[in-house]
Design a protein around this motif. Structure first.
Motif, mmCIF file in Angstrom:
data_model
loop_
_atom_site.group_PDB
_atom_site.id
_atom_site.type_symbol
_atom_site.label_atom_id
_atom_site.label_comp_id
_atom_site.label_asym_id
_atom_site.label_seq_id
_atom_site.Cartn_x
_atom_site.Cartn_y
_atom_site.Cartn_z
ATOM 1 N N LEU A 20 -1.546 -4.175 -0.984
ATOM 2 C CA LEU A 20 -0.571 -4.210 0.106
ATOM 3 C C LEU A 20 -0.717 -2.997 1.022
ATOM 4 C CD1 LEU A 20 2.517 -5.552 -1.877
ATOM 5 C CD2 LEU A 20 1.260 -6.762 -0.087
ATOM 6 N N THR A 21 -1.010 -1.840 0.448
ATOM 7 C CA THR A 21 -1.228 -0.647 1.271
ATOM 8 C C THR A 21 -2.413 -0.849 2.201
ATOM 9 O OG1 THR A 21 -0.307 0.782 -0.449
ATOM 10 C CG2 THR A 21 -1.691 1.834 1.218
ATOM 11 N N GLU A 22 -3.482 -1.437 1.677
ATOM 12 C CA GLU A 22 -4.665 -1.690 2.508
ATOM 13 C C GLU A 22 -4.370 -2.662 3.639
ATOM 14 O OE1 GLU A 22 -8.080 -0.974 -0.941
ATOM 15 O OE2 GLU A 22 -7.510 -3.011 -0.351
ATOM 16 N N ASN A 23 -3.302 -3.432 3.474
ATOM 17 C CA ASN A 23 -2.928 -4.388 4.516
ATOM 18 C C ASN A 23 -1.764 -3.881 5.368
ATOM 19 O OD1 ASN A 23 -4.406 -7.214 4.375
ATOM 20 N ND2 ASN A 23 -4.302 -6.373 2.296
ATOM 21 N N GLY A 24 -1.520 -2.580 5.327
ATOM 22 C CA GLY A 24 -0.598 -1.975 6.273
ATOM 23 C C GLY A 24 0.826 -1.840 5.813
ATOM 24 N N VAL A 26 3.895 -0.162 3.509
ATOM 25 C CA VAL A 26 4.256 1.048 2.774
ATOM 26 C C VAL A 26 4.915 0.590 1.484
ATOM 27 C CG1 VAL A 26 5.644 3.145 2.792
ATOM 28 C CG2 VAL A 26 4.539 2.353 4.891
ATOM 29 N N VAL A 27 4.378 1.036 0.350
ATOM 30 C CA VAL A 27 4.728 0.427 -0.930
ATOM 31 C C VAL A 27 5.324 1.450 -1.893
ATOM 32 C CG1 VAL A 27 3.838 -0.866 -2.909
ATOM 33 C CG2 VAL A 27 2.841 -1.228 -0.632
ATOM 34 N N ASP A 28 6.450 1.082 -2.500
ATOM 35 C CA ASP A 28 6.994 1.825 -3.625
ATOM 36 C C ASP A 28 6.913 0.934 -4.854
ATOM 37 O OD1 ASP A 28 7.748 4.109 -2.172
ATOM 38 O OD2 ASP A 28 9.583 3.125 -1.503
ATOM 39 N N VAL A 29 6.671 1.551 -6.011
ATOM 40 C CA VAL A 29 6.570 0.794 -7.256
ATOM 41 C C VAL A 29 7.589 1.336 -8.255
ATOM 42 C CG1 VAL A 29 5.088 0.100 -9.171
ATOM 43 C CG2 VAL A 29 4.112 0.333 -6.870
#
Length: 225
Positions: A20-24, A26-29
């Motif tokens: 998802l980061t590579e697709n733009g 911003v990710v929290d896990v």
């Protein structure tokens, strides 16, 4: 756009974060239900990708609490529970979509995009300000007809500034949206990233689009001569 992944399997969570980061995005896990529930209730996300079988509080309970608290963030269940009654339960609890593991990342990405559109965020595929153009799907940046190569972070930063065109964005907000929630405010990562972005999209051109507002932050807008 910001995505919260609630997934206790480290390998799966890291895989989702990277993709998802590579697709733009911003990710929290979050690695367990309690942390995921807390983040989903106290922060603003465009979508939550939620596992069902989680330590502590399971995904059913997390979703139930979100809806009870009035949080209408789109939720996509991503789970190995593939029975019809599980899917029905998830959707009846208020989930917006349900995807069974194992899954194809391309399908997950398509569903995430569909949910963000359905959630009222009918974002155009191409953002334009003056002669600057950002194609969000093709991850391509053009200015005055010239192709500009950006890193993943530079692209995310530019997309944020263009989505909020004319709005002064603070360093803290930029750090939260482009990097992660644990940003160290003592670092100069935002300044460095803005400087590098300017060098690519502003310096070679006569009309500048990014301005620094002293003590407040940065704004991207078409400026009058």
């Amino acid at each position: 756009m910001r995505v919260l992944i609630v997934e206790d399997q480290i390998k799966t969570g890291d895989y989702l974060r990277q993709g998802l980061t590579e697709n733009g995005f911003v990710v929290d896990v979050a690695r367990n239900g309690l942390d995921g529930q807390h983040l989903a209730l106290t922060s603003e996300y465009d979508i939550v990708v939620l596992d069902v079988m989680l330590p502590g509080v399971d995904g059913w309970q997390v979703l139930r609490e979100l809806r009870l608290q009035g949080k209408q963030t789109p939720v996509l269940f991503l789970t190995a529970r593939d029975k019809v009654e599980d899917r029905v339960k998830g959707l009846d609890l208020g989930a917006d979509d349900y995807l069974v593991k194992p899954f194809a990342f391309s399908e997950l990405l398509a569903r995430v995009r569909a949910l963000t559109r359905r959630g009222g965020m009918h974002e155009p595929e191409i953002l334009r300000v003056a002669d600057l153009e950002v194609d969000l799907l093709r991850r391509r940046t053009m200015r005055a007809g010239k192709r500009i190569t950006l890193t993943a972070k530079e692209f995310t930063l530019l997309a944020l500034l263009m989505r909020r065109c004319g709005e002064v964005l603070s360093r803290t907000l930029i750090a939260e949206q482009v990097w992660d929630m644990n940003f160290d405010s003592d670092t100069n990562v935002v300044e460095v990233a803005v400087r590098r972005l300017r060098a690519k999209i502003d310096d070679p051109f006569e009309h500048k689009l990014i301005r620094t507002i002293r003590g407040m932050g940065y704004v991207l807008e078409e400026q009058e001569d």
